[in-house]
Scaffold this active site. Structure first.
Site: not given
Length: 663
Positions: A35-36, A38, A84, A113, A117, A136, A174, A226, A290, A314, A408, A430
């Site tokens: 990460d450093a 990058y 859908s 495929e 979700d 959508r 998605e 997709y 499909k 599903k 807290c 707070c």
């Protein structure tokens, strides 16, 4: 500083490297650099572009971050309708799907495929460059979310030119949030006093539909595609070819796939994916089948909202048992700290549950609940989710026992212990308590301020616009309209609602203040005994304790709250803003001892106004139908309480009957 040709070459080199590493990290989960390193590359690119602004392009990796907020989400027409999928759960329905494909096309080869979700999106490219992205919506028109989608590093802002991108391309997919990021997001929301998201899909939708893209920048939001409009069947004859073409363009295409010629083969893929479901970084809820040959799909056509050549199979919902992913501590309006279990989303009685209160640390220890445990969830009274028990898993190493924090989680104040309970003493200092107090102050049983929900309250506090409830009366439309998801109409309505209820019954005002141990019943007793707010503020603990039904602990809590200097100052400012608590006007004892439940919308009264009418005649209003309920008042679009009243034989009143009873 290098001359322009050298800078141009280095900028191009850095952009190509960063785009490659974005794909390795966010799509392929195979990072090659730290990460450093990058961050160093991105910083060097940013500095070069600042020195050479003429070389900055819209597709540069530096342009993903720091995007401006939008004032509202514009409506966008889709390139073609976003349909859908018909969803099924039984294998015989899949067999029927294969039979129909075979009867109507002569073949039944499908591509299976995973079904991610997430939030369905359309992304449009023009000349290989990112043009816009939208939700959508209703399938024909969606909301433009280009400003937040640009922050997704897995999404290319420019398609791979070596793959010869189409001039016009619209891809469907998605937007998805990794499960670890979802749990971190929910943990932060609980600690701020907000309701957590029910599932990663809702979280992704909430992030991408915000006006300000900064929140989306801080997550590992991803996207997987997709389908596409703009790639003809000559270039991609099958669904598998289409996915390969999208991947060649640099678009993320994730998950396994399998060509299936029978329902049995599809079932094997379905079962294999279901077995791996808990191992995936992203939430999947089934598979999609499909017709593989794209040129034969047109002959099958579509239903009103779904294609006839595709179907979603599903998974069975997770029910009853789930896993505790974390235990966090929420802070309530009174400062009470409550341990909360964050869960892998589970279906309980048709409701998706992602959190459950653990009440107190003693309850956690009694049930021996720890992070990572498998537990059984129940909905107490079919409403509140609770952890019923731990489900032992032999051979699984458990985490350390959970303990309450010493400070807290919202403001860092040292926690105080009172028996089994822990409290944050910081009060209005707070943020979590202030947020919860705002929501409570504006709730129906209190000041009834429409539009002052958790999301708005949390933003008001986070942006420093509100430090206590009295600050509500200083808010302007210009300040509120800058909040995420708030248009000018909504901002104006909220300001109007805040100032609408100037005269409010004293008991409701006391409820709104959120005094510990002073709920509706105590507030009503106080209002009846003292008559005015001034008289109550002048009363001692002994005076309050003499009222029937009020014990010494409650009396001490009320007196201490009203005497505390900061609370007194807040009350004075509310009164100065024009709020005038009114003595209870009890017209009669006609409804003395009668219990009412309200359901649905009444034409001539708000819920709060109808409650006041009942209470002024000696009756009381409860939230649930029970054996003690005498009447259920039914308005338009009533909920389940009407059915409960019918089953229990409780007398029901329509609006006309309710008015007649009041008269």
């Amino acid at each position: 500083m290098s001359d322009t040709p050298d800078a141009q070459e280095r900028i191009a080199e850095l952009r190509a490297a960063i785009i490659r590493h974005d794909r390795l990290y966010h799509v392929e989960n195979a990072p090659e650099i730290s990460d450093a390193e990058y961050d160093r590359m991105l910083s060097e690119l940013d500095e070069l572009e600042q020195d050479h602004p003429d070389l900055v392009t819209e597709t540069s990796p530096t342009q993903r971050v720091g995007a401006k907020a939008v004032s509202d989400l514009e409506k966008v027409d889709h390139v073609s309708p976003m349909l859908s999928l018909r969803a099924v759960r039984e294998e015989d329905e899949i067999a029927a799907f294969f039979d129909r494909l075979r009867d109507e096309t002569g073949a039944a080869v499908v591509l299976a495929e995973p079904k991610f979700d997430g939030l369905s999106v359309e992304v449009v490219y023009q000349g290989g460059r990112f043009l816009r992205a939208s939700t959508r919506g209703d399938g024909q028109t969606g909301e433009e979310i280009s400003h937040t989608m640009r922050t997704i590093r897995a999404l290319p802002l420019r398609l791979d030119r070596a793959a010869d991108p189409p001039e016009h391309l619209a891809v469907r997919g998605e937007a998805i949030l990794p499960n670890p990021a979802f749990q971190r997001l929910n943990k932060a929301r609980v600690q701020r006093g907000e309701e957590p998201f029910a599932n990663p899909r809702n979280a992704a939708a909430g992030l991408l539909r915000r006006h300000d893209p900064s929140a989306a920048e801080d997550t590992r939001l991803a996207v997987t595609f997709y389908d596409a409009t703009g790639i003809d069947t000559d270039a991609a004859p099958t669904q598998g070819d289409l996915l390969d073409r999208l991947a060649a363009l640099g678009l993320p295409v994730m998950g396994a796939r399998k060509r299936c010629e029978t329902a049995a083969e599809a079932a094997a893929f379905h079962d294999a994916q279901a077995g791996l479901r808990d191992d995936f970084e992203f939430e999947i809820d089934g598979i999609v089948l499909k017709l593989d040959r794209r040129d034969t799909r047109a002959a099958l056509g579509t239903r009103s909202r779904s294609p006839r050549w595709a179907i979603a199979w599903k998974f069975a919902p997770r029910t009853g048992e789930t896993r505790i992913t974390d235990i966090v501590v929420g802070v309530g309006r009174t400062g009470a700290l409550t341990p909360v279990a964050l869960l892998d989303p589970v279906d309980v009685g048709g409701v998706t549950v992602a959190r459950a209160t653990l009440h107190t640390i003693e309850e956690v220890h009694r049930k021996d609940l720890r992070v990572g445990d498998t537990v059984r969830i129940e909905r107490a009274g079919d409403v509140i989710p609770e952890v019923a028990e731990r489900v032992p898993k032999p051979g699984v190493e458990r985490s350390d026992p959970f303990e309450m924090p010493e400070r807290c989680p919202s403001c860092g104040a040292k926690v105080e212990r009172h028996g089994p309970r822990a409290y944050c003493p910081a009060g209005i200092a707070c943020p979590a308590q202030v947020t919860a107090r705002l929501v409570h102050y504006g709730s129906r049983q209190a000041m009834d301020i429409d539009g002052l929900g958790e999301k708005t309250a949390a933003q008001l506090v986070a942006r420093g616009l509100v430090e206590d409830v009295a600050d509500l009366y200083d808010l302007t439309v210009d300040e509120i309209v800058r909040l995420d998801g708030v248009a000018e109409t909504s901002a104006t309505a909220l300001v109007d609602a805040i100032h609408h209820r100037q005269q409010v019954p004293l008991d409701r005002f006391l409820v709104a203040l959120g005094i510990r141990h002073a709920g509706h019943d105590v507030a009503r007793r106080l209002a009846r005994a003292f008559g005015t707010l001034e008289a109550l503020r002048a009363a001692s603990t002994t005076d309050i304790a003499e009222i029937e039904g009020i014990g010494p602990e409650t009396a001490e809590s009320v007196a201490a709250f009203l005497a505390e200097a900061r609370n007194a100052g807040v009350i004075d400012r509310i009164l100065a803003a024009g709020v005038s608590p009114q003595p209870l006007q009890r017209e009669s004892d006609a409804l003395e001892g009668k219990s009412f439940v309200l359901t649905g919308a009444l034409e001539n009264w708000t819920r709060a106004e109808a409650t006041e009418e009942i209470e002024r005649r000696g009756g009381r209003v409860t939230s649930r139908v029970s054996g003690q309920t005498d009447f259920v008042v039914v308005g338009s679009d009533p909920g389940s309480k009407r059915d409960e009243a019918q089953e229990a034989g409780v007398e029901m009143l329509d609006e006309a009957g309710f008015r007649q009873m009041l008269d």
